[in-house]
Design an enzyme around this catalytic site. Structure first.
Site, PDB file in Angstrom:
ATOM      1  N   GLY A  11       0.834  -1.210   0.000  1.00 11.56           N
ATOM      2  CA  GLY A  11       0.000   0.000   0.000  1.00 11.56           C
ATOM      3  C   GLY A  11       0.862   1.251   0.000  1.00 11.56           C
ATOM      4  O   GLY A  11       1.890   1.293   0.662  1.00 11.56           O
ATOM      5  N   ARG A  72       0.991  -5.075  -6.008  1.00 12.23           N
ATOM      6  CA  ARG A  72       0.976  -6.312  -5.236  1.00 12.23           C
ATOM      7  C   ARG A  72       1.279  -7.407  -6.258  1.00 12.23           C
ATOM      8  O   ARG A  72       0.518  -7.595  -7.200  1.00 12.23           O
ATOM      9  CB  ARG A  72      -0.371  -6.511  -4.559  1.00 12.23           C
ATOM     10  N   ASP A 103       4.676  -4.879   6.094  1.00 10.98           N
ATOM     11  CA  ASP A 103       5.208  -6.167   6.549  1.00 10.98           C
ATOM     12  C   ASP A 103       5.186  -7.245   5.462  1.00 10.98           C
ATOM     13  O   ASP A 103       6.064  -8.103   5.426  1.00 10.98           O
ATOM     14  CB  ASP A 103       4.530  -6.633   7.842  1.00 10.98           C
ATOM     15  N   THR A 126       3.828   2.631   5.854  1.00 12.99           N
ATOM     16  CA  THR A 126       2.424   2.229   5.960  1.00 12.99           C
ATOM     17  C   THR A 126       1.736   3.176   6.937  1.00 12.99           C
ATOM     18  O   THR A 126       2.315   3.511   7.969  1.00 12.99           O
ATOM     19  CB  THR A 126       2.259   0.763   6.414  1.00 12.99           C
ATOM     20  N   ASP A 128      -0.643   2.594   8.845  1.00 17.89           N
ATOM     21  CA  ASP A 128      -1.211   1.924  10.034  1.00 17.89           C
ATOM     22  C   ASP A 128      -0.306   1.949  11.264  1.00 17.89           C
ATOM     23  O   ASP A 128      -0.768   1.688  12.369  1.00 17.89           O
ATOM     24  CB  ASP A 128      -1.556   0.467   9.708  1.00 17.89           C
ATOM     25  N   ASP A 130       1.830  -0.180  12.295  1.00 22.39           N
ATOM     26  CA  ASP A 130       1.668  -1.445  13.023  1.00 22.39           C
ATOM     27  C   ASP A 130       2.895  -2.355  12.922  1.00 22.39           C
ATOM     28  O   ASP A 130       2.784  -3.572  13.035  1.00 22.39           O
ATOM     29  CB  ASP A 130       0.424  -2.179  12.503  1.00 22.39           C
ATOM     30  N   ARG A 172      -7.507  -2.175  10.168  1.00 23.27           N
ATOM     31  CA  ARG A 172      -8.156  -3.491  10.263  1.00 23.27           C
ATOM     32  C   ARG A 172      -7.641  -4.259  11.480  1.00 23.27           C
ATOM     33  O   ARG A 172      -8.373  -4.937  12.163  1.00 23.27           O
ATOM     34  CB  ARG A 172      -7.858  -4.299   8.998  1.00 23.27           C
TER      35      ARG A 172
END
Ligand code: ATP
Length: 324
Positions: A11, A72, A103, A126, A128, A130, A172
């Protein structure tokens, strides 16, 4: 080491271009030849590799997305695909690769390094936030600022009509965006994937807000929140149980990924890009660059992939106190 290639994968995130610029210019600074790869790992397979110099990355530090495009690649998940990628790398006598991504991209990078004993360094991009091994990932700060700005606007309309808004934000598996923007925008409640505080608590809190004379209420919901209800079901549930509320839903979606990177993300990207090339120069690889206590650090890719950065659960307490 003479030649370094760089790609963006997974992403897109604001700050990827700033990191690309930093990798290219640091390579040039140290006298390496630099190559850029278009469309992520798929571009390695399809030989979309171009030579770059310091001027190739003019005026991109401020641009969102990635000028290299991201992709991707299913083919890179196969040994045959990776073999093609390696053949193209060898053809150009490239000695090391910098991967800017999340990741999944690092999993691919780790497999690639293990298979061909080819040095790779990751830069975490990213929104996120995370990934373990770094307190901040590229794009996260920009996304926070974008979301807070939008919730401020939603608050204007919410308070003009005494409405309750459920605002769904990205996340998510991780509640970092919801938690921090919730506090930053003064949300009444925040629902995240890491913790289920129960629908009962949500209703109690909203009842309290109404009684205490608030003119509007905002509930920030991460995509993967633990209540088991999506944002529309949550809104319907509250309307059923607290009929005096006029409830609206706003799903922010992909706008959270876009936009010009914040100054924080530009500085972070610049530092990460410099550190990535300098680490390769010191013979280090199979690792991800990260920022910990304002210092650039390397974390083995295995660890970065396995661990998820934890939310600061003290922030939930902060919002409980401040939303009275
Ligand atoms: P985001 O966090 O934004 O989703 P990401 O880097 O995790 O970013 P993915 O789509 O999971 O995004 O991974 C990007 C690419 O990395 C994949 O399209 C694929 O080419 C490669 N990749 C991911 N997992 C593997 C794997 N197990 N083996 C080989 N390649 C992989």
């Amino acid at each position: 080491m003479k030649r370094i290639a760089v790609l963006t994968s997974g992403g897109d995130a604001p700050g990827m271009n700033a990191a690309l610029r930093a990798v290219v210019r640091t390579s040039v600074f140290y006298g390496y030849e630099c190559f850029v790869v278009y469309h992520g790992y798929q571009g390695l397979i399809d030989d979309e590799i171009k030579s770059a110099n310091a001027r190739s990355v003019n005026n991109i530090i401020n641009k969102g997305g990635t000028i290299l495009k991201s992709a991707r690649s299913l083919e890179f998940r196969t040994p045959e695909g990776r073999q093609k990628a390696y053949a193209n790398i060898k053809k150009r006598e490239i000695d090391a690769l910098v991967v800017i991504g999340g990741d999944g991209s690092f999993t691919g990078a780790l497999i690639f390094q293990n298979e061909f004993n080819f040095p790779v360094i990751g830069i975490p991009g990213t929104i996120d936030n995370d990934i373990s091994g770094t307190q901040y990932t590229l794009g996260y700060d920009t996304a926070l600022n974008t979301v807070v700005e939008v919730i401020d606007k939603i608050r204007d309309t919410a308070s003009s009509h005494n409405r309750l808004f459920f605002v769904e934000v990205m996340g998510r598996d991780a509640g970092h965006i919801a938690l921090n923007t919730g506090i930053g925008a003064g949300a009444e409640e925040i629902l995240i994937p890491e913790e289920d505080r129960g629908l009962g608590k949500l209703l109690e809190s909203l009842k309290h807000s109404e009684k205490s004379g608030k003119s509007s209420s905002i509930v920030v919901v991460a995509e993967g929140d633990k209540t088991g209800k999506n944002v529309f079901e949550l809104a319907a549930y509250v309307e059923q149980n607290l009929p005096y509320y006029e409830v609206r839903v706003s799903v922010l979606g992909h706008m959270q990924r876009g936009g010009s990177p914040s100054c924080f993300d530009r500085v972070l990207a610049s530092r990460m890009g410099v550190h990535a090339v300098e680490s390769l120069r010191e013979g280090k690889s199979k690792a991800m660059v990260g920022i910990l206590n304002d210092k650039m650090e390397l974390t083995p890719l295995e660890e970065a992939i396995k661990g998820k950065s934890k939310i600061n659960s003290n922030l939930l307490r902060v919002t409980d106190i401040l939303s009275i």
